[in-house]
Motif scaffolding. Sequence first.
Motif, short mmCIF file in Angstrom:
data_model
loop_
_atom_site.label_atom_id
_atom_site.label_comp_id
_atom_site.label_asym_id
_atom_site.label_seq_id
_atom_site.Cartn_x
_atom_site.Cartn_y
_atom_site.Cartn_z
N ARG A 38 -51.05 -8.21 20.68
CA ARG A 38 -51.15 -9.64 20.38
C ARG A 38 -51.33 -10.39 21.70
O ARG A 38 -50.36 -10.87 22.29
CB ARG A 38 -49.89 -10.13 19.67
N GLY A 39 -52.56 -10.44 22.16
CA GLY A 39 -52.83 -11.13 23.42
C GLY A 39 -52.24 -10.35 24.59
O GLY A 39 -52.60 -9.21 24.84
N ASP A 40 -51.30 -10.97 25.30
CA ASP A 40 -50.68 -10.30 26.44
C ASP A 40 -49.36 -9.62 26.08
O ASP A 40 -48.59 -9.26 26.97
CB ASP A 40 -50.48 -11.29 27.59
N VAL A 41 -49.09 -9.45 24.78
CA VAL A 41 -47.87 -8.79 24.31
C VAL A 41 -48.26 -7.61 23.44
O VAL A 41 -49.12 -7.72 22.57
CB VAL A 41 -46.98 -9.77 23.50
N THR A 42 -47.63 -6.46 23.66
CA THR A 42 -47.85 -5.28 22.83
C THR A 42 -46.57 -4.99 22.04
O THR A 42 -45.50 -4.86 22.62
CB THR A 42 -48.20 -4.05 23.69
N LEU A 43 -46.70 -4.93 20.71
CA LEU A 43 -45.57 -4.58 19.85
C LEU A 43 -45.70 -3.11 19.48
O LEU A 43 -46.76 -2.66 19.05
CB LEU A 43 -45.58 -5.45 18.59
N ARG A 44 -44.62 -2.37 19.64
CA ARG A 44 -44.65 -0.95 19.35
C ARG A 44 -43.42 -0.58 18.52
O ARG A 44 -42.29 -0.92 18.87
CB ARG A 44 -44.65 -0.14 20.64
N ARG A 45 -43.62 0.12 17.41
CA ARG A 45 -42.54 0.58 16.55
C ARG A 45 -42.64 2.09 16.43
O ARG A 45 -43.68 2.62 16.04
CB ARG A 45 -42.63 -0.05 15.17
N THR A 46 -41.56 2.78 16.76
CA THR A 46 -41.52 4.24 16.65
C THR A 46 -40.50 4.63 15.60
O THR A 46 -39.34 4.23 15.68
CB THR A 46 -41.14 4.88 18.01
N THR A 47 -40.93 5.39 14.61
CA THR A 47 -40.05 5.88 13.56
C THR A 47 -39.98 7.39 13.66
O THR A 47 -41.00 8.07 13.68
CB THR A 47 -40.60 5.49 12.17
N ILE A 48 -38.76 7.91 13.75
CA ILE A 48 -38.56 9.36 13.85
C ILE A 48 -37.72 9.80 12.66
O ILE A 48 -36.59 9.34 12.48
CB ILE A 48 -37.86 9.74 15.17
N ASP A 49 -38.27 10.68 11.84
CA ASP A 49 -37.54 11.25 10.71
C ASP A 49 -37.04 12.62 11.14
O ASP A 49 -37.80 13.47 11.60
CB ASP A 49 -38.43 11.39 9.49
N GLU A 50 -35.73 12.85 10.97
CA GLU A 50 -35.11 14.11 11.38
C GLU A 50 -34.35 14.73 10.21
O GLU A 50 -33.91 14.03 9.31
CB GLU A 50 -34.11 13.91 12.51
N ILE A 51 -34.20 16.02 10.28
CA ILE A 51 -33.33 16.75 9.36
C ILE A 51 -32.25 17.40 10.21
O ILE A 51 -32.55 18.05 11.22
CB ILE A 51 -34.10 17.84 8.59
N GLU A 52 -30.99 17.21 9.84
CA GLU A 52 -29.89 17.84 10.56
C GLU A 52 -29.21 18.83 9.64
O GLU A 52 -28.74 18.47 8.56
CB GLU A 52 -28.88 16.80 11.05
N ILE A 53 -29.16 20.08 10.05
CA ILE A 53 -28.51 21.14 9.28
C ILE A 53 -27.18 21.42 9.95
O ILE A 53 -27.13 21.90 11.08
CB ILE A 53 -29.39 22.40 9.24
N LYS A 54 -26.10 21.10 9.26
CA LYS A 54 -24.77 21.31 9.81
C LYS A 54 -24.25 22.67 9.38
O LYS A 54 -24.36 23.06 8.23
CB LYS A 54 -23.82 20.22 9.35
N GLN A 55 -23.67 23.36 10.35
CA GLN A 55 -23.08 24.66 10.05
C GLN A 55 -21.67 24.42 9.55
O GLN A 55 -20.98 23.49 9.98
CB GLN A 55 -23.07 25.52 11.30
N PRO A 56 -21.19 25.26 8.65
CA PRO A 56 -19.82 25.08 8.15
C PRO A 56 -18.82 25.27 9.29
O PRO A 56 -19.00 26.12 10.16
CB PRO A 56 -19.65 26.16 7.09
N THR A 57 -17.78 24.43 9.32
CA THR A 57 -16.77 24.52 10.36
C THR A 57 -15.64 25.42 9.92
O THR A 57 -15.34 25.54 8.73
CB THR A 57 -16.22 23.13 10.71
N ASP A 58 -14.99 26.02 10.88
CA ASP A 58 -13.84 26.87 10.60
C ASP A 58 -12.62 25.99 10.45
O ASP A 58 -12.23 25.27 11.37
CB ASP A 58 -13.66 27.88 11.75
N SER A 59 -11.95 26.01 9.30
CA SER A 59 -10.82 25.12 9.04
C SER A 59 -9.53 25.64 9.64
O SER A 59 -8.49 24.99 9.54
CB SER A 59 -10.64 24.93 7.54
N HIS A 60 -9.52 26.79 10.31
CA HIS A 60 -8.30 27.37 10.87
C HIS A 60 -8.13 27.04 12.35
O HIS A 60 -7.37 27.68 13.03
CB HIS A 60 -8.30 28.89 10.70
N LYS A 61 -8.85 26.03 12.87
CA LYS A 61 -8.72 25.69 14.30
C LYS A 61 -7.52 24.83 14.53
O LYS A 61 -7.14 24.01 13.85
CB LYS A 61 -9.99 24.98 14.78
#
Length: 61
Positions: A38-61
């Motif tokens: 837009r003239g002397d201004v640049t608008l930039r939008r970055t969208t990052i879609d991620e998948i997070e796979i959580k490992q089961p935690t040990d409940s005996h800690k």
Amino acid sequence: MSWFTKICRDVGLMIHNVRHPHAGKKTVVRRDVQEENRGDVTLRRTTIDEIEIKQPTDSHK
């Protein structure tokens, strides 16, 4: 960074990762960058879609 400082940092990170392993794995599914000039201004939008796979935690800690 001097070679000795780098070795000390790497060893410290290795010990930290052994004591506190990463709980899950993130995978980037999609990265979308929209850019608009837009003239002397640049608008930039970055969208990052991620998948997070959580490992089961040990409940005996």
